[in-house]
Design an enzyme around this catalytic site. Structure first.
Site, PDB file in Angstrom:
ATOM      1  N   GLU A  32      81.606-100.712  21.648  1.00 33.93           N
ATOM      2  CA  GLU A  32      81.983 -99.570  20.933  1.00 33.93           C
ATOM      3  C   GLU A  32      83.605 -99.425  21.137  1.00 33.93           C
ATOM      4  O   GLU A  32      84.266 -98.971  19.996  1.00 33.93           O
ATOM      5  CB  GLU A  32      81.291 -98.269  21.262  1.00 33.93           C
ATOM      6  CG  GLU A  32      81.853 -97.613  22.366  1.00 33.93           C
ATOM      7  CD  GLU A  32      81.516 -98.395  23.506  1.00 33.93           C
ATOM      8  OE1 GLU A  32      82.187 -98.090  24.737  1.00 33.93           O
ATOM      9  OE2 GLU A  32      80.553 -99.273  23.717  1.00 33.93           O
ATOM     10  N   ASP A  33      84.097 -99.589  22.255  1.00 29.63           N
ATOM     11  CA  ASP A  33      85.498 -99.217  22.620  1.00 29.63           C
ATOM     12  C   ASP A  33      86.389-100.381  21.731  1.00 29.63           C
ATOM     13  O   ASP A  33      87.532 -99.638  20.831  1.00 29.63           O
ATOM     14  CB  ASP A  33      85.836 -99.669  24.135  1.00 29.63           C
ATOM     15  CG  ASP A  33      85.310-100.876  24.465  1.00 29.63           C
ATOM     16  OD1 ASP A  33      84.768-101.640  23.689  1.00 29.63           O
ATOM     17  OD2 ASP A  33      85.287-101.381  25.658  1.00 29.63           O
ATOM     18  N   PHE A  34      86.007-101.512  21.218  1.00 25.10           N
ATOM     19  CA  PHE A  34      86.966-102.225  20.376  1.00 25.10           C
ATOM     20  C   PHE A  34      86.993-101.778  19.090  1.00 25.10           C
ATOM     21  O   PHE A  34      87.941-101.536  18.440  1.00 25.10           O
ATOM     22  CB  PHE A  34      86.438-103.803  20.362  1.00 25.10           C
ATOM     23  CG  PHE A  34      87.098-104.511  19.540  1.00 25.10           C
ATOM     24  CD1 PHE A  34      88.045-105.290  19.934  1.00 25.10           C
ATOM     25  CD2 PHE A  34      86.695-104.987  18.195  1.00 25.10           C
ATOM     26  CE1 PHE A  34      88.952-106.192  19.007  1.00 25.10           C
ATOM     27  CE2 PHE A  34      87.257-105.814  17.334  1.00 25.10           C
ATOM     28  CZ  PHE A  34      88.411-106.433  17.836  1.00 25.10           C
TER      29      PHE A  34
END
Length: 309
Positions: free
Chosen positions: A205-207
Site C-alpha cells: 500500500e505504501d508504494f
C-alpha cells in the site's frame, strides 16, 4: 554532498504567532516485543503542541492492549485513543487495522507510524516543517537504533549504506521509493479517492499511496531525520525474510528495475568495471577490482556516519 544537505538539516520552524498544524498519528499494532513500551512512550513525550495518538489493535486479547492502556493512564494530558478490532476493507491487514482510526482522525495531517518506530522529541516537528504547500507526503528514510548483536549490526549497515543510497538517489530524482513505516500525509488528498480503504486492495500500500500523490501532482520528500527502527525482535533469518519479501514486491511492481538492480552492488559493478578497464586500457583487473572495493567501503563508511549523526 547531497547526503549532508538532506540529512539532519534544520529547517526554519513555523513562527510562534502561527498555529502549528494538528497531526493525527495512526499506530497499527499487533503483538509485542521487549521494546514496544519504550518505543510507544516516545510518542507521548514529543515536543509538538498539537497531535493525537490513535492506536489500532486487531485483537482485543492482544498483549499490546495492556501496554497502550498503561501509557494512556501515565500521560493523561496527551490526546490518545485505542481502537480494538479491524474492519475488512481489502486484503491488506495493515489498512484493515487502521481504517476506523483514519476515518475518525481529527486533523488534516496524518502520520502512519509502524509499531517498531522510536521517535525523538523533535522528529514530528521536523517532518511537519517539510510539509510545504506543494508537498503532499513526507516520509522518513529507514534506519535503525543502536542495538546489540550481529543481526542488529547487519541491519544498521544495510539501512545506513545500501538502502540509504537508493533512498537518497530516489528522492533526488523524484522517483517513488516510499516505504510506509513512518509517513506524514494529507488526509484530504486521500479522501478525494475514497480514503485509506481505497488502498486496501494492495499488499504494498505504501508504494501505491505515494504513486497516487505523485499522479495527483503533489510533491513527495524525505525529512532530514531517518526513521529509527527499534524492534526488540532482531535476528538474521527474519531480516533476510524481510529483504526477500521486498524483492518479491519489486519484481511484481517494477520488474524493469530489478533487472538493473545488481549493477548497483559493489561486487557486480566492480567486476564489470575491472573487466572493462583491462580490455580498454590494459590495466591490471585485479588491482582495479581491489581499489574499487576499498573506495566503495570508504564511501559506505562516510554515508553511514552521516546517517548515524
Amino acid at each position: 554532498m547531497f547526503r549532508k544537505y538532506k540529512l539532519h538539516r534544520k529547517l526554519p520552524q513555523p513562527a510562534l504567532d502561527e498555529p502549528y498544524p494538528g497531526v493525527s498519528i495512526l499506530k497499527p499494532l499487533m503483538g509485542m516485543d521487549s521494546n514496544l513500551a519504550a518505543n510507544l512512550e516516545t510518542f507521548f513525550t514529543m515536543s509538538y503542541p498539537l497531535y493525537e495518538l490513535l492506536f489500532c489493535i486487531e485483537e482485543e486479547v492482544d498483549p499490546a492492549v495492556t501496554v497502550v492502556e498503561e501509557l494512556i493512564k501515565k500521560y493523561p494530558k496527551v490526546s490518545a485513543k485505542l481502537f480494538k478490532g479491524a474492519t475488512t476493507v481489502g486484503v491488506n491487514p495493515k489498512i484493515n487495522n487502521m481504517h476506523r482510526a483514519f476515518e475518525e482522525s481529527v486533523y488534516e495531517l496524518v502520520l502512519v507510524s509502524d509499531s517498531g518506530i522510536k521517535m525523538k522529541e523533535d522528529t514530528l516537528l521536523d517532518m511537519v516543517c517539510y510539509m510545504t504547500d506543494k508537498t503532499g507526503l513526507v516520509h522518513q528514510m529507514p534506519f535503525t537504533c543502536d542495538r546489540n548483536g550481529f543481526a542488529a549490526t547487519l541491519e544498521k549497515i544495510y539501512f545506513g549504506t545500501a538502502q540509504s543510497r537508493i533512498y537518497l538517489v530516489a528522492d533526488l530524482l523524484r522517483v517513488n521509493c516510499h516505504t510506509g513505516m513512518s509517513t506524514l500525509l494529507r488526509k484530504s488528498v486521500l479522501k478525494e479517492n475514497g480514503g485509506l480503504k481505497t488502498f486496501g486492495c494492495y499488499l504494498a500500500e505504501d508504494f501505491f499511496i505515494c504513486k497516487y500523490f505523485l499522479d495527483k501532482g503533489w510533491r513527495t520528500t524525505i525529512s532530514s531525520q531517518p526513521a529509527l527502527q527499534n524492534s526488540g525482535l532482531c535476528d538474521v533469518n527474519s531480516f533476510q525474510a524481510r529483504l526477500t519479501r521486498w524483492a518479491k514486491l519489486r519484481v511484481a511492481m517494477v520488474p524493469l528495475v530489478i533487472i538493473f538492480e545488481p549493477l548497483s552492488e559493489c561486487m557486480v559493478i566492480g567486476a564489470c568495471a575491472a573487466w572493462a578497464s583491462s580490455v580498454l586500457f590494459q590495466w591490471d583487473s585485479l588491482a582495479f577490482y581491489l581499489i574499487h572495493i576499498l573506495l566503495w567501503f570508504i564511501c559506505d563508511w562516510m554515508l553511514l556516519t552521516t546517517v548515524q549523526v
